[in-house]
Design a protein around this motif. Structure first.
Motif, PDB file in Angstrom:
ATOM      1  N   LEU A  95     -13.721   8.546  -9.687  1.00 35.28           N
ATOM      2  CA  LEU A  95     -13.305   7.525  -9.148  1.00 35.28           C
ATOM      3  C   LEU A  95     -12.185   6.656  -9.484  1.00 35.28           C
ATOM      4  N   ILE A  96     -11.815   6.675 -10.945  1.00 39.41           N
ATOM      5  CA  ILE A  96     -10.356   6.205 -11.289  1.00 39.41           C
ATOM      6  C   ILE A  96      -9.456   6.615 -10.645  1.00 39.41           C
ATOM      7  N   VAL A  97      -9.221   8.272 -10.996  1.00 40.36           N
ATOM      8  CA  VAL A  97      -7.959   8.967 -10.436  1.00 40.36           C
ATOM      9  C   VAL A  97      -8.025   8.705  -8.827  1.00 40.36           C
ATOM     10  N   GLY A  98      -8.981   8.891  -8.197  1.00 37.80           N
ATOM     11  CA  GLY A  98      -8.946   9.032  -6.768  1.00 37.80           C
ATOM     12  C   GLY A  98      -8.493   7.833  -6.121  1.00 37.80           C
ATOM     13  N   THR A  99      -9.082   6.639  -6.794  1.00 38.03           N
ATOM     14  CA  THR A  99      -8.645   5.125  -6.289  1.00 38.03           C
ATOM     15  C   THR A  99      -7.302   5.029  -6.471  1.00 38.03           C
ATOM     16  N   VAL A 100      -6.690   5.341  -7.935  1.00 40.50           N
ATOM     17  CA  VAL A 100      -5.322   5.247  -7.917  1.00 40.50           C
ATOM     18  C   VAL A 100      -4.568   5.837  -7.156  1.00 40.50           C
ATOM     19  N   TRP A 101      -4.831   7.313  -6.717  1.00 39.29           N
ATOM     20  CA  TRP A 101      -4.089   8.020  -5.906  1.00 39.29           C
ATOM     21  C   TRP A 101      -4.131   7.513  -4.475  1.00 39.29           C
ATOM     22  N   LEU A 102      -5.227   7.081  -3.894  1.00 33.32           N
ATOM     23  CA  LEU A 102      -5.151   6.614  -2.499  1.00 33.32           C
ATOM     24  C   LEU A 102      -4.446   5.345  -2.418  1.00 33.32           C
ATOM     25  N   LEU A 103      -4.362   4.487  -3.508  1.00 37.55           N
ATOM     26  CA  LEU A 103      -3.767   3.100  -3.179  1.00 37.55           C
ATOM     27  C   LEU A 103      -2.449   3.441  -3.484  1.00 37.55           C
ATOM     28  N   SER A 104      -1.973   4.157  -4.511  1.00 43.26           N
ATOM     29  CA  SER A 104      -0.450   4.311  -4.679  1.00 43.26           C
ATOM     30  C   SER A 104       0.109   5.016  -3.733  1.00 43.26           C
ATOM     31  N   GLY A 105      -0.595   5.901  -3.095  1.00 44.96           N
ATOM     32  CA  GLY A 105      -0.091   6.653  -1.839  1.00 44.96           C
ATOM     33  C   GLY A 105       0.004   5.663  -0.521  1.00 44.96           C
TER      34      GLY A 105
END
Length: 223
Positions: free
Chosen positions: A125-135
């Motif tokens: 959840l943490i890594v997926g959310t970070v990558w999605l939002l930063s992208g």
């Protein structure tokens, strides 16, 4: 992820061959701007993504605690790189999304290092959310900066980050080994894209004068 930033201010001091701006020691913001505009800084940011990916792929049997520590440190270091590169762009309207991205990475890194949150579901959840939002933030910055050099490469990195975030969030990862391989693969791919951006920025610095060149944006890249 790190992305090349928009155009440097015209009429200012000409940067050194590596992209740093001399004579900026008086103002901390100018010091950060000069550092963040260096192609070597982008290169180090790329390595900060690539090396953890290689470690994770090479050690798929590591414990979930080790994976959480590696990912947490990756997020913290990337957040620091993003914070510095945010100041390489003069316009405050483009600096804000980069600073938000830096804060996002740092907070996510702290969460990954917290022992109660070191579970497969929490890390996904943490890594997926970070990558999605930063992208998404990287894509917005690239589209907003009309003078950004190598915009296609930056948008490609943003798209890869968005896809990585969606995949990690959408696929159930009940096994720590599966999550390890998935995160390692995406880290290596993102790191390779950032390496391409770093060398493309070095090439642009060598071909033109500083006042005529777009400056790099960060990690995202930077993102």
């Amino acid at each position: 992820m790190t992305e090349p930033r928009g155009s440097a201010a015209h009429g200012g001091p000409e940067p050194a061959p590596d992209g740093t701006t001399p004579g900026a020691a008086g103002d901390p913001a100018d010091v950060l701007a000069g550092l963040g505009s260096s192609w070597t800084w982008i290169l180090m940011s790329a390595l900060a993504t690539l090396i953890p990916g290689i470690i994770v792929l090479a050690w798929p049997g590591g414990t979930l605690h080790v994976l959480a520590v590696v990912i947490g440190l990756y997020l913290l270091v990337t957040g620091a790189f993003r914070f510095v590169t945010a100041f390489s762009r003069g316009e405050h309207g483009e600096r804000l999304p980069r600073l938000l991205g830096a804060v996002l990475f740092v907070l996510a890194g702290v969460l990954c290092l917290r022992h109660p949150l070191q579970t497969v579901a929490a890390l996904s959840l943490i890594v997926g959310t970070v990558w999605l939002l930063s992208g998404m933030l990287t894509a917005y910055t690239a589209l907003a900066a009309k003078d950004m050099t190598h915009r296609g490469l930056v948008l490609g990195a943003a798209a890869l980050g968005i896809v990585a975030g969606i995949v990690v969030l959408a696929l159930p990862t009940e096994s720590a080994v599966v999550l390890t391989r998935l995160l390692g693969l995406w880290l290596v791919l993102l790191g390779l894209i950032e390496l391409g951006i770093a060398f493309a920025w070095r090439s642009a610095l060598r071909k033109g004068r500083a006042g005529d060149l777009p400056g790099p944006t960060g990690p995202t890249a930077p993102v």
